[in-house]
Design a protein around this motif. Structure first.
Motif, PDB file in Angstrom:
ATOM      1  N   TRP A 113       0.812  -1.211   0.000  1.00 33.40           N
ATOM      2  CA  TRP A 113       0.000   0.000   0.000  1.00 33.40           C
ATOM      3  C   TRP A 113       0.848   1.265   0.000  1.00 33.40           C
ATOM      4  CZ3 TRP A 113      -4.726   0.541  -1.525  1.00 33.40           C
ATOM      5  CH2 TRP A 113      -5.607  -0.551  -1.463  1.00 33.40           C
ATOM      6  N   LEU A 115       2.328   3.484  -2.607  1.00 35.70           N
ATOM      7  CA  LEU A 115       2.108   3.621  -4.039  1.00 35.70           C
ATOM      8  C   LEU A 115       2.655   4.947  -4.556  1.00 35.70           C
ATOM      9  CD1 LEU A 115      -1.620   2.436  -4.058  1.00 35.70           C
ATOM     10  CD2 LEU A 115       0.411   1.039  -4.442  1.00 35.70           C
ATOM     11  N   LEU A 152      -4.872   2.236  -9.812  1.00 38.32           N
ATOM     12  CA  LEU A 152      -5.022   1.266  -8.735  1.00 38.32           C
ATOM     13  C   LEU A 152      -5.991   0.188  -9.189  1.00 38.32           C
ATOM     14  CD1 LEU A 152      -4.410   0.582  -5.737  1.00 38.32           C
ATOM     15  CD2 LEU A 152      -6.349   2.046  -5.121  1.00 38.32           C
TER      16      LEU A 152
END
Length: 250
Positions: A113, A115, A152
């Motif tokens: 997570w 990113l 995403l």
């Protein structure tokens, strides 16, 4: 700092050689320290807006208050007139929320997570309307200096992060809101990527419950439609935990 997003001393990500998981542990400890400080989110017991044209008198407001109370001034823009509106905040280091606070639940650290996204500067002074939790559907225009484009799970999002005293603050929502995480969305500070000034880092492990999750005296911005993800963001803080049946603000 805008009155709508006060979150005193939220720590920035540490810079160390200890590794990302250890840095996250340090961030968690710093976050707890900020929340439980005498003017932390848990200590806010009253926000008092003054009549139009009246200026705050902190000394007069402090008179007669217990020794545990700190009084500060704040300002916002009136939604109807566009004029400055002044107010007072009362912080109590012995507030019920502080006395009953246990911890802030969080997902385990997950490097997946962290990113990267691209950033595109916007025209100077561009403002985007954000609905606020206590404005009965009204919106407040906040400066959004650049667009953040994130891909995403095969979806491309153009996110609006607003300028919070020189730091970009992303207010986002996802399907965990109202179940495992705070119902009105979460906050995340946006970092510049070290290797490329056209890139930013979104470390969702550092997503945090907004101030209104700890005191109903805050007026937090809510995620606009473009900042709502289609998949659960299972990273970062979930909800405040309190002892003895004290109600969390969610």
């Amino acid at each position: 700092m805008s009155q709508t997003v006060t979150h005193p001393a939220v720590p920035l990500p540490p810079t160390s050689d200890s590794g990302p998981a250890a840095d996250w542990d340090a961030w968690r400890a710093g976050r707890r320290q900020a929340l439980t400080s005498p003017t932390g989110n848990l200590a806010l017991v009253e926000t008092r807006w003054l009549p139009a044209g009246e200026r705050p008198d902190i000394e007069a407001a402090r008179a007669g208050q217990p020794g545990t109370v700190t009084v500060t001034a704040l300002e916002r823009t009136d939604l109807v007139t566009g004029e400055p509106e002044h107010g007072l905040r009362f912080w109590d280091s012995a507030s019920p929320a502080l006395r009953h606070f246990e911890d802030t639940a969080a997902f385990p650290y997950d490097p997946r997570w962290v990113l990267e996204a691209s950033r595109t500067p916007a025209p100077a002074g561009r403002r985007v309307p954000f609905e606020h939790i206590r404005d009965n559907g009204g919106t407040r225009d906040l400066v959004v200096p650049e667009d953040i484009v994130l891909t995403l799970d095969g979806h491309t999002y153009t996110l609006s992060a607003f300028d919070d005293d020189g730091t970009l603050l992303l207010v986002f929502g996802d399907p965990t809101n109202g179940t495992t995480t705070y119902g009105a969305g979460r906050f995340l500070f946006v970092r510049r990527a070290a290797h490329d000034d056209r890139r930013v880092v979104l470390d969702f492990n550092r997503a945090f419950v907004p101030p209104c999750g700890f005191s109903d005296q805050y007026n937090c911005p809510m995620p606009p439609r473009q900042n709502r993800f289609h998949l659960p963001v299972e990273a970062g803080e979930k909800l405040p935990l309190f002892r003895d049946g004290f109600p969390a603000q969610h």
